[in-house]
Motif scaffolding. Sequence first.
Motif, PDB file in Angstrom:
ATOM      1  N   ARG A  11     -21.708  -7.807  -6.754  1.00 47.30           N
ATOM      2  CA  ARG A  11     -22.440  -6.648  -6.082  1.00 47.30           C
ATOM      3  C   ARG A  11     -23.740  -7.386  -5.204  1.00 47.30           C
ATOM      4  N   ASP A  35     -17.996  10.671  -0.955  1.00 45.80           N
ATOM      5  CA  ASP A  35     -18.257  10.652  -2.174  1.00 45.80           C
ATOM      6  C   ASP A  35     -18.573   8.927  -2.139  1.00 45.80           C
ATOM      7  N   ARG A  36     -17.992   8.100  -1.522  1.00 41.64           N
ATOM      8  CA  ARG A  36     -18.347   6.529  -1.522  1.00 41.64           C
ATOM      9  C   ARG A  36     -18.568   6.255  -0.049  1.00 41.64           C
ATOM     10  N   ARG A  38     -18.254   3.204   2.313  1.00 42.73           N
ATOM     11  CA  ARG A  38     -17.654   1.793   2.354  1.00 42.73           C
ATOM     12  C   ARG A  38     -18.400   0.699   3.476  1.00 42.73           C
ATOM     13  N   GLU A 102     -19.054  -0.932  -1.601  1.00 43.31           N
ATOM     14  CA  GLU A 102     -19.211   0.416  -1.893  1.00 43.31           C
ATOM     15  C   GLU A 102     -20.557   0.929  -2.332  1.00 43.31           C
ATOM     16  N   MET A 103     -21.231   1.937  -1.811  1.00 41.14           N
ATOM     17  CA  MET A 103     -22.398   2.481  -2.647  1.00 41.14           C
ATOM     18  C   MET A 103     -22.041   4.046  -2.552  1.00 41.14           C
ATOM     19  N   ASP A 104     -22.557   4.582  -3.644  1.00 45.03           N
ATOM     20  CA  ASP A 104     -22.562   6.157  -3.732  1.00 45.03           C
ATOM     21  C   ASP A 104     -23.659   6.884  -2.860  1.00 45.03           C
ATOM     22  N   GLU A 107     -27.150   6.146  -3.672  1.00 46.90           N
ATOM     23  CA  GLU A 107     -27.801   4.789  -3.525  1.00 46.90           C
ATOM     24  C   GLU A 107     -28.022   4.698  -2.073  1.00 46.90           C
ATOM     25  N   TRP A 292     -24.337  12.074   4.350  1.00 42.57           N
ATOM     26  CA  TRP A 292     -24.164  11.239   3.179  1.00 42.57           C
ATOM     27  C   TRP A 292     -25.594  11.089   2.554  1.00 42.57           C
TER      28      TRP A 292
END
Length: 438
Positions: A11, A35-36, A38, A102-104, A107, A292
Motif C-alpha cells: 500500500r 464500495d471500492r 480502483r 484500492e481505497m474504500d 478513505e 463516492w
Amino acid sequence: MGLREDLERFREIGDERRPDLEEFIREGDLAGGSDRIRIPVKMVDLPEFAYDQRDMGGVGQGQGGTPEPGQPVDVPGDPGDGDQDGDGDEAGEGGGEHGYYEMDPEEFAEELDETLGLDLEPKGKRVVEELEGDFTELTRAGPNSTLDFEQLFKRGLKRKLATDFDESFVREACKVEGVDARDVFRFCREENVLVSLAWVEEAMDEVADERGAWASFDEVREEVEREPITDRIRRDGLRQVPFRQEDERYRHPEIVERKQKNVVVVNIRDVSGSMRQRKRELVERVFTPLDWYLTGKYDEAEFRYIAHDAEAWEVERGEFFGIRSGGGTRISSAYELAAEILEEYPWSEWNRYVFAAGDSENSSNDTVESVVPLMRELDANLHAYVETQPGGGAVNATHAEEVERELADRDNVAVARVGGPADVTGAIYEILSTEDDS
C-alpha cells in the motif's frame, strides 16, 4: 517479513506510485462500484526465471559464461516437459502493465477533504437506537437505591448556611436597655440575622440579669463583632444539617439517541439530443466522485438516478451515463419526478441532495416558471446544477445563469460550469464547499 507487513508495504508503494487524486478524477478510469475505488498503479517489474527445454549441462552452466545482472537464467529441463509445441508464451507475457490501488469510500472522502480543503460534517437525522447513558438525570421520585445523597447534603447544607446565625450576637442585642423581644427580633431582621421570635424570647429570659449592658442597638452594632458561620463550623463542626423531603433527588440514566447519518442523492441528467458523448463524460467525471465522497461520509447512502429529455424517467446507475435520446428538453419534468422520489425519504429523517447536470439548454420559460419554484419547494441540504459546455456555451444555454440569478438568496444552491476535464475538481469543490458553508 509477514503477510501484514507485505500488505502495508504494497500500500505504501501503491500510494507513492498511483496518480494524484485530482489527476485521477480528471483523467482516470472511473469505472467501478461504490464500495471500492480502483486507482490504476504502474507496477514494479519483478525478477523472473526463464526455463529452456534444452539440456545445457550442469546447474548454473550455460552458453556465454556467467550471465550478466538481469539476464534470464537458463535451467535444464526434461525434453518432455513444458509446452509440447515448443512455442509457449515467454514468462510474463499476457500480463497487464498496471495493478490497482484500492481505497474504500471513507478513505476517498478523507483524502478529497484534504486535497480540496473541505470539512463537511454530516448531520445525523434518523434515530436508530435509544441507549441508557450516564446517571445524570435527576428527578424528585425514585427507588431509594438511586437517591443522590450528595445532592441531598448540598441542599441541606445550603439551607443550614442560610438559616444559621450568631447566637452570641443576638444575646448581646437582648441586653440593650429598655427593649423587648419584638424590638430585638426587628433589629436582627435589619441585620439579616434569621432568628425566630421564639428563640429571642427564650434568650431574653436567659440574660435578664444582664439587661442594660448596652445603651442602644447602634452600640451593639459597633462594639460586638459578629462571627462568620464558616468560622463557627470550623470550630464547632456541624451538629446537624436540616434535611427536608423536598431536597431529595433520585438519579436516572440519561436516554441517549443514536442517530444514523444517512443520505439520499437524486442525480438528474439531461439525455436530450444535444448531450453528446463528451458532455456525458464530463457529467460522469463530476457525479461519480460526488457519489463516492458522500458514500464515504454517511453511514447509509442511497442513490436514485433520473434521465430526462422533455419527459423524465428513473433509471439504474449502469444506464445513467450512457443514455442519449433524440428528444427536446424540459428540465422541470426531472424535478417533478425527484419530488415524488423524495417523498420516500422524509426530510426529518434523511439528508437530501439533488444534483442535476446538462448543457443548460431548456425549453422556453421552463427554468423560471417551473424549475426554480420546484427547487425552492424541495427541502434539501444542497441543490446543485452542473453545466457541461465544452468549447463555450450555446446561445440558448441559459438555464445555469437563470438558476443563479433567481436563487441568489439561497445558501443551499450551487452552480458549477465544466468545459473540460481540467474544470472537474473545481466543480466538485464548488458543490461540496457550498454544503460545507451552509
